[in-house]
Motif scaffolding. Structure first.
Motif, PDB file in Angstrom:
ATOM      1  N   CYS A 136      -1.115  12.666   0.618  1.00 37.48           N
ATOM      2  CA  CYS A 136      -1.844  13.635  -0.212  1.00 37.48           C
ATOM      3  C   CYS A 136      -3.291  13.743   0.237  1.00 37.48           C
ATOM      4  CB  CYS A 136      -1.764  13.262  -1.688  1.00 37.48           C
ATOM      5  SG  CYS A 136      -2.476  11.681  -2.094  1.00 37.48           S
ATOM      6  N   ASP A 137      -3.873  14.850  -0.180  1.00 39.70           N
ATOM      7  CA  ASP A 137      -5.259  15.176   0.132  1.00 39.70           C
ATOM      8  C   ASP A 137      -6.158  14.532  -0.918  1.00 39.70           C
ATOM      9  OD1 ASP A 137      -7.691  16.399   0.624  1.00 39.70           O
ATOM     10  OD2 ASP A 137      -6.845  18.418   0.821  1.00 39.70           O
ATOM     11  N   ALA A 138      -7.169  13.793  -0.467  1.00 36.66           N
ATOM     12  CA  ALA A 138      -8.102  13.159  -1.413  1.00 36.66           C
ATOM     13  C   ALA A 138      -8.800  14.193  -2.284  1.00 36.66           C
ATOM     14  CB  ALA A 138      -9.135  12.340  -0.641  1.00 36.66           C
ATOM     15  N   GLU A 139      -8.786  15.443  -1.863  1.00 32.95           N
ATOM     16  CA  GLU A 139      -9.444  16.491  -2.656  1.00 32.95           C
ATOM     17  C   GLU A 139      -8.576  17.005  -3.800  1.00 32.95           C
ATOM     18  OE1 GLU A 139     -11.368  19.720  -0.688  1.00 32.95           O
ATOM     19  OE2 GLU A 139     -11.493  18.617   1.187  1.00 32.95           O
TER      20      GLU A 139
ATOM     21  N   LEU B 258      -7.337   5.729  -0.966  1.00 35.56           N
ATOM     22  CA  LEU B 258      -7.326   7.085  -0.396  1.00 35.56           C
ATOM     23  C   LEU B 258      -7.639   7.033   1.090  1.00 35.56           C
ATOM     24  CD1 LEU B 258      -9.414   8.917  -3.162  1.00 35.56           C
ATOM     25  CD2 LEU B 258      -6.920   8.686  -2.983  1.00 35.56           C
ATOM     26  N   ALA B 259      -7.123   8.001   1.829  1.00 37.33           N
ATOM     27  CA  ALA B 259      -7.347   8.043   3.276  1.00 37.33           C
ATOM     28  C   ALA B 259      -7.071   6.667   3.872  1.00 37.33           C
ATOM     29  CB  ALA B 259      -8.786   8.502   3.576  1.00 37.33           C
ATOM     30  N   GLY B 260      -6.025   6.043   3.367  1.00 38.25           N
ATOM     31  CA  GLY B 260      -5.772   4.627   3.639  1.00 38.25           C
ATOM     32  C   GLY B 260      -5.229   4.337   5.025  1.00 38.25           C
TER      33      GLY B 260
ATOM     34  N   THR C  32      -2.374   6.002   0.245  1.00 41.68           N
ATOM     35  CA  THR C  32      -2.263   7.455   0.443  1.00 41.68           C
ATOM     36  C   THR C  32      -3.064   7.880   1.666  1.00 41.68           C
ATOM     37  OG1 THR C  32      -4.232   8.079  -0.834  1.00 41.68           O
ATOM     38  CG2 THR C  32      -2.189   7.774  -2.068  1.00 41.68           C
ATOM     39  N   ASP C  33      -2.669   8.990   2.227  1.00 41.80           N
ATOM     40  CA  ASP C  33      -3.414   9.591   3.335  1.00 41.80           C
ATOM     41  C   ASP C  33      -2.896  11.020   3.495  1.00 41.80           C
ATOM     42  OD1 ASP C  33      -5.142   8.220   5.884  1.00 41.80           O
ATOM     43  OD2 ASP C  33      -4.260  10.196   6.274  1.00 41.80           O
ATOM     44  N   ILE C  34      -3.740  11.884   4.009  1.00 41.82           N
ATOM     45  CA  ILE C  34      -3.306  13.267   4.231  1.00 41.82           C
ATOM     46  C   ILE C  34      -2.441  13.379   5.489  1.00 41.82           C
ATOM     47  CG2 ILE C  34      -5.238  14.045   5.698  1.00 41.82           C
ATOM     48  CD1 ILE C  34      -5.391  16.554   3.924  1.00 41.82           C
TER      49      ILE C  34
ATOM     50  N   TRP D 133     -15.794  -6.210   6.966  1.00 41.19           N
ATOM     51  CA  TRP D 133     -16.288  -5.177   6.039  1.00 41.19           C
ATOM     52  C   TRP D 133     -15.241  -4.889   4.967  1.00 41.19           C
ATOM     53  CZ3 TRP D 133     -17.439  -1.802  10.916  1.00 41.19           C
ATOM     54  CH2 TRP D 133     -18.603  -2.254  11.537  1.00 41.19           C
ATOM     55  N   LYS D 134     -13.981  -4.804   5.381  1.00 38.70           N
ATOM     56  CA  LYS D 134     -12.913  -4.488   4.429  1.00 38.70           C
ATOM     57  C   LYS D 134     -12.713  -5.653   3.449  1.00 38.70           C
ATOM     58  CE  LYS D 134     -10.715  -1.193   7.552  1.00 38.70           C
ATOM     59  NZ  LYS D 134      -9.903  -1.035   8.765  1.00 38.70           N
ATOM     60  N   ARG D 135     -12.765  -6.879   3.965  1.00 40.51           N
ATOM     61  CA  ARG D 135     -12.633  -8.041   3.071  1.00 40.51           C
ATOM     62  C   ARG D 135     -13.763  -8.062   2.055  1.00 40.51           C
ATOM     63  NH1 ARG D 135      -8.846 -11.540   4.000  1.00 40.51           N
ATOM     64  NH2 ARG D 135      -7.852 -11.389   6.023  1.00 40.51           N
TER      65      ARG D 135
ATOM     66  N   ILE E 234     -11.809   4.163  -0.799  1.00 40.83           N
ATOM     67  CA  ILE E 234     -11.659   5.035   0.377  1.00 40.83           C
ATOM     68  C   ILE E 234     -12.477   4.391   1.502  1.00 40.83           C
ATOM     69  CG2 ILE E 234     -13.495   6.618  -0.446  1.00 40.83           C
ATOM     70  CD1 ILE E 234     -11.842   8.906   0.970  1.00 40.83           C
ATOM     71  N   GLY E 235     -11.792   3.970   2.549  1.00 40.87           N
ATOM     72  CA  GLY E 235     -12.442   3.239   3.641  1.00 40.87           C
ATOM     73  C   GLY E 235     -12.505   4.095   4.888  1.00 40.87           C
ATOM     74  N   PHE E 236     -13.690   4.416   5.320  1.00 42.13           N
ATOM     75  CA  PHE E 236     -13.920   5.193   6.542  1.00 42.13           C
ATOM     76  C   PHE E 236     -13.155   6.527   6.497  1.00 42.13           C
ATOM     77  CE2 PHE E 236     -14.346   0.660   7.410  1.00 42.13           C
ATOM     78  CZ  PHE E 236     -15.684   0.638   7.742  1.00 42.13           C
TER      79      PHE E 236
ATOM     80  N   ARG F 165      -2.872   4.001  18.327  1.00 47.40           N
ATOM     81  CA  ARG F 165      -3.844   3.064  18.909  1.00 47.40           C
ATOM     82  C   ARG F 165      -4.996   2.764  17.952  1.00 47.40           C
ATOM     83  NH1 ARG F 165      -3.049   0.952  24.132  1.00 47.40           N
ATOM     84  NH2 ARG F 165      -0.930   1.586  24.544  1.00 47.40           N
ATOM     85  N   TYR F 166      -4.884   3.264  16.716  1.00 46.50           N
ATOM     86  CA  TYR F 166      -6.007   3.202  15.778  1.00 46.50           C
ATOM     87  C   TYR F 166      -6.456   1.755  15.506  1.00 46.50           C
ATOM     88  CZ  TYR F 166      -8.684   3.666  11.514  1.00 46.50           C
ATOM     89  OH  TYR F 166      -9.685   3.572  10.585  1.00 46.50           O
ATOM     90  N   ASP F 167      -5.508   0.865  15.217  1.00 48.98           N
ATOM     91  CA  ASP F 167      -5.893  -0.510  14.857  1.00 48.98           C
ATOM     92  C   ASP F 167      -6.513  -1.241  16.042  1.00 48.98           C
ATOM     93  OD1 ASP F 167      -5.091  -0.302  12.226  1.00 48.98           O
ATOM     94  OD2 ASP F 167      -3.075  -1.094  12.599  1.00 48.98           O
TER      95      ASP F 167
HETATM   96  C1  LIG Z   1     -10.976   6.461  10.043  1.00 51.77           C
HETATM   97  S1  LIG Z   1      -9.434   6.591   9.214  1.00 51.77           S
HETATM   98  C2  LIG Z   1      -9.548   5.308   7.992  1.00 51.77           C
HETATM   99  C3  LIG Z   1      -8.253   4.598   7.745  1.00 51.77           C
HETATM  100  C4  LIG Z   1      -8.341   3.359   6.872  1.00 51.77           C
HETATM  101  N1  LIG Z   1      -8.833   3.681   5.552  1.00 51.77           N
HETATM  102  C5  LIG Z   1      -9.218   2.305   7.487  1.00 51.77           C
HETATM  103  O1  LIG Z   1     -10.227   1.960   6.882  1.00 51.77           O
HETATM  104  O2  LIG Z   1      -8.897   1.804   8.560  1.00 51.77           O
HETATM  105  C6  LIG Z   1      -9.701   8.033   8.280  1.00 51.77           C
HETATM  106  C7  LIG Z   1      -8.469   8.530   7.545  1.00 51.77           C
HETATM  107  O3  LIG Z   1      -8.854   9.602   6.677  1.00 51.77           O
HETATM  108  C8  LIG Z   1      -7.734  10.449   6.567  1.00 51.77           C
HETATM  109  N2  LIG Z   1      -8.157  11.703   5.943  1.00 51.77           N
HETATM  110  C9  LIG Z   1      -8.950  12.666   6.469  1.00 51.77           C
HETATM  111  N3  LIG Z   1      -9.121  13.661   5.589  1.00 51.77           N
HETATM  112  C10 LIG Z   1      -8.430  13.308   4.468  1.00 51.77           C
HETATM  113  C11 LIG Z   1      -8.224  13.920   3.193  1.00 51.77           C
HETATM  114  N4  LIG Z   1      -8.771  15.087   2.895  1.00 51.77           N
HETATM  115  N5  LIG Z   1      -7.458  13.280   2.294  1.00 51.77           N
HETATM  116  C12 LIG Z   1      -6.894  12.095   2.585  1.00 51.77           C
HETATM  117  N6  LIG Z   1      -7.034  11.468   3.775  1.00 51.77           N
HETATM  118  C13 LIG Z   1      -7.805  12.069   4.691  1.00 51.77           C
HETATM  119  C14 LIG Z   1      -7.250  10.554   7.993  1.00 51.77           C
HETATM  120  O4  LIG Z   1      -5.968  11.075   8.083  1.00 51.77           O
HETATM  121  C15 LIG Z   1      -7.386   9.117   8.454  1.00 51.77           C
HETATM  122  O5  LIG Z   1      -6.186   8.399   8.286  1.00 51.77           O
END
Ligand SMILES: C[S@@+](CC[C@H](N)C(=O)[O-])C[C@H]1O[C@@H](n2cnc3c(N)ncnc32)[C@H](O)[C@@H]1O
Length: 244
Positions: free
Chosen positions: A116-119, A66-68, A90-92, A47-49, A133-135, A31-33
């Motif tokens: 993958c982990d952004a860290e 990242l965290a896409g 990518t996303d964790i 904001w993304k544009r 990295i968005g949100f 339901r995220y979108d």
């Molecule tokens: C609010 S969503 C943002 C999704 C997208 N970037 C957007 O703008 O709509 C946050 C995302 O961060 C990811 N996330 C959280 N910790 C993370 C990490 N350590 N490495 C990569 N992704 C991570 C989550 O799994 C989630 O998909």
């Protein structure tokens, strides 16, 4: 024992934060979108544009998102870099990444995908022209590690973009608080069947570093010419850091 970190207004161990953030996004992925559109009245799309416009990527550029999650930024970047460019989403979190992958494939795009982990990024040094990295940074357990990794994988001349909720202008603060703590959790319950995750969203925004603090963190991570753009009166800020 490792120092505690924020999970919303709670202080928890780093492992506990990672586990609970995973729970949040496992729960809301499908339901995220829809929730993003409802909560922001569609503003998140602007904001993304805006962020992709500021990145001003060339055709052929290499972009790492990242965290896409569900892939909004990756989709916009894929259009900007054209057939000769490369975008890696990518996303964790597997559930969020699967939503993003399906959406991009449905749009006729075929980005690279990596869970993958952004860290701890599985990419070589200096291998991308833009890292976004968005949100996402707000949800990362050790933000300094993610900033260091973003800096490491950027090629000279590259740019990091951090789009994130930030500190709203004081005149709007009380209305914004009321909306965040009253409307968002209820909307979360009605639409995503999950009130707690959307309370976490409101709390995590309050705990995230403000514009100047994040700018200083990026400078400490080694970025050059760091600047930020306030969007919607600081509800969101786009931080840009360069690598020379
Ligand atoms: C609010 S969503 C943002 C999704 C997208 N970037 C957007 O703008 O709509 C946050 C995302 O961060 C990811 N996330 C959280 N910790 C993370 C990490 N350590 N490495 C990569 N992704 C991570 C989550 O799994 C989630 O998909």
């Amino acid at each position: 024992m490792a120092d505690p970190v924020d999970f919303g207004f709670e202080r928890v161990s780093p492992d506990e934060k990672t586990r609970r953030v995973r729970g949040v996004f496992d729960s809301v992925a499908s339901r995220y979108d829809l929730m993003n559109d409802l909560m922001s009245g569609g503003l998140h799309r602007l904001w993304k544009r805006y962020a992709v416009g500021v990145a001003a990527v060339r055709e052929g550029a290499r972009v790492l998102d990242l965290a896409g999650g569900t892939g909004d930024l990756a989709r916009l970047f894929a259009k900007a870099v054209g057939a000769t460019g490369r975008v890696v989403l990518t996303d964790i979190n597997h559930a969020m990444l699967a939503e993003g992958r399906d959406k991009l494939l449905d749009a006729g795009l075929a980005p690279g995908i990596a869970q993958c982990d952004a860290e701890a990024l599985p990419f070589p040094d200096r291998s991308f022209d833009v890292v976004s990295i968005g949100f996402g940074l707000r949800n990362v357990t050790r933000k300094e590690n993610a900033l260091a990794e973003m800096r490491r994988v950027l090629a000279p001349g590259g740019a990091a973009l951090i789009l994130e909720f930030s500190r709203v202008a004081p005149a709007l603060a009380s209305a914004y608080d009321w909306y965040s703590f009253n409307v968002l959790p209820k909307l979360g319950r009605l639409v995503a069947g999950d009130e707690a995750s959307y309370r976490y969203l409101a709390e995590s925004i309050r705990m995230h570093p403000d514009q100047e603090t994040l700018k200083a963190m990026m400078e400490r991570a080694g970025f050059d010419s760091v600047e930020y753009h306030n969007l919607t009166a600081g509800v969101v800020a786009l931080h840009v850091g360069r690598v020379y």
